[in-house]
Design an enzyme around this catalytic site. Sequence first.
Site, short mmCIF file in Angstrom:
data_model
loop_
_atom_site.label_atom_id
_atom_site.label_comp_id
_atom_site.label_asym_id
_atom_site.label_seq_id
_atom_site.Cartn_x
_atom_site.Cartn_y
_atom_site.Cartn_z
N TYR A 216 0.81 -1.23 0.00
CA TYR A 216 0.00 0.00 0.00
C TYR A 216 0.84 1.27 0.00
CZ TYR A 216 -3.13 -3.48 2.17
OH TYR A 216 -3.83 -4.60 2.48
N CYS B 214 14.55 -10.91 -1.45
CA CYS B 214 15.07 -10.81 -2.80
C CYS B 214 14.04 -10.14 -3.69
CB CYS B 214 15.42 -12.20 -3.29
SG CYS B 214 16.54 -12.08 -4.66
N GLU B 215 13.88 -8.85 -3.49
CA GLU B 215 12.87 -8.09 -4.21
C GLU B 215 13.28 -6.62 -4.05
OE1 GLU B 215 9.56 -9.61 -4.99
OE2 GLU B 215 8.70 -7.73 -5.69
N1 LLP Z 1 -15.06 -5.41 9.35
C1 LLP Z 1 -14.90 -5.85 8.09
C2 LLP Z 1 -16.00 -6.56 7.44
C3 LLP Z 1 -13.69 -5.65 7.43
O1 LLP Z 1 -13.54 -6.09 6.19
C4 LLP Z 1 -12.62 -4.99 8.11
C5 LLP Z 1 -11.34 -4.79 7.46
C6 LLP Z 1 -12.85 -4.56 9.42
C7 LLP Z 1 -14.08 -4.78 10.01
C8 LLP Z 1 -11.79 -3.87 10.24
O2 LLP Z 1 -11.38 -2.68 9.68
P1 LLP Z 1 -10.34 -1.74 10.49
O3 LLP Z 1 -11.02 -1.26 11.76
O4 LLP Z 1 -9.16 -2.56 10.78
O5 LLP Z 1 -10.06 -0.63 9.57
N2 LLP Z 1 -4.85 -4.99 4.99
C9 LLP Z 1 -5.28 -3.61 4.97
C10 LLP Z 1 -6.57 -3.44 5.72
C11 LLP Z 1 -7.65 -4.34 5.18
C12 LLP Z 1 -8.92 -4.19 5.96
C13 LLP Z 1 -9.85 -5.28 5.62
N3 LLP Z 1 -11.09 -5.24 6.30
C14 LLP Z 1 -4.18 -2.75 5.56
O6 LLP Z 1 -3.14 -3.29 5.96
O7 LLP Z 1 -4.30 -1.54 5.61
#
Ligand code: LLP
Length: 455
Positions: free
Chosen positions: A349, A376-377
């Site tokens: 990201y 290795c990237e």
């Molecule tokens: N509920 C649902 C249905 C979700 O899909 C997510 C996150 C959350 C709650 C929690 O969201 P949060 O409070 O953590 O923003 N990998 C990405 C973030 C992906 C979030 C996916 N869904 C990153 O590293 O920024």
Amino acid sequence: MLKCSPFETGRDLHSPNRNLSPVTTAVDEEGRLVVGQCLLSDLAEQYGTPLYVLDETTLRASCVAYREALEKYYPAPSLALYASKANSTLAICNLIASEGLGLDAVSEGELLTALKAGVPSKHVVLHGNNKSDEELMLGYRNGVTIVIDNHHDIDRLEALIPSGGAPVRLMLRFTPGIECHTHEYIKTGHLDSKFGFDPDQLEDVLIRLKYLEWASLKGIHAHIGSQIFELEPHRDLAAVMADALELARGLGHDVEDVNVGGGLGIRYIHSDDPPSIDSWVQVVSLAIKEACLARNLALPRLLCEPGRSLVAPAGLTLYRIGSRKVIPGVRTYISVDGGMSDNPRPITYQSSYTFYLADRPLSYREEKVTIAGKHCESGDVLIKDYMLPCSKSGDVLVVFATGAYNASMGSNYNRIPRPAGVIVKDGRADLFQRREEPEDLLQYDLIPDRFIALG
Ligand code: LLP
């Protein structure tokens, strides 16, 4: 007890998501970084690097902030569910459940972790846009709420639940059609999303569910995205949710829960300025309350699903600096002993983090360096052109706010073992995840018998 003074970023106990570092961050008399009364360079020495460190005080403070704000602003029952995709381990799930929160799981692995950690199944919801039969049955057998994401979920449950079997508590997910300014990959509330029913399909699916004996629709759900700093999209979401609630109740469903998802952002770098947990909950609570009052609807139980804002600020990563490559007039690279396998967020990201030297956090930042991982990237860079105090091989580097979506999105790229995790409090450090060993990575490999034996 270490004699310490507070470190500048560890300030707002009530809203850890507004701090750059855990709330217990301090410096000792020699100016070295301390978290949870543990000297970070000692932890690196004792447990090795890379090392995930979790501050128990910060994690509990985040849980309390959600719980108390919901109690303060929402006049009916409420529950925060930890979005365990952010960091799913037995200890974290256990700790969060001990603070009275529920949990959201999206796979058999996350669900098993929650149940083994002792999260009460009535406080667990199972998400997923393509749930397997095993996932559905594990959820069903344990009485967790299953979030219906599409017709396939209904078809599979219809086939799996024995006739006369206990009804299953369901929640219905739909895409609310709300855009927000976050990274393209983590928007889920707009209409072109793989998650949930389109609003146009809502009435049909609600009618379908009416005729299914085993289906007990108790909630509606939407999630608009992640790392969101604006409050407006959540305010807008309330009206959309209230419309869906009205429709569902109008069709005779006894819907008790409105689940507004997660999404509150955190401070990764100094210029980030997310709302506090208190303000987020206040806006969401008032908006749901007003939208329901305007439609003459009895107030539902309010659920939300914070992930990042609960765990990210409590976590940090320790690396040891190794090699250095100076390209005169171009760039100086310093490499650490981890990288994209323990923190894939920068390469995925382009996300930024804040770095300190563990034993010289306050020294003048006089050198511009690019901090590279060991994979290795070429893109395995944690941060480019970043000002750090002069560093040397062997120094311990600290990265703050790595408690969410680092370990859980980590990999074994280049067959690099996953780091250990320790949780710290009042000078005590306890392992909550053992370090993987290179041999562990071979345990699922097989050489077919028909291959020629070598040597
Ligand atoms: N509920 C649902 C249905 C979700 O899909 C997510 C996150 C959350 C709650 C929690 O969201 P949060 O409070 O953590 O923003 N990998 C990405 C973030 C992906 C979030 C996916 N869904 C990153 O590293 O920024």
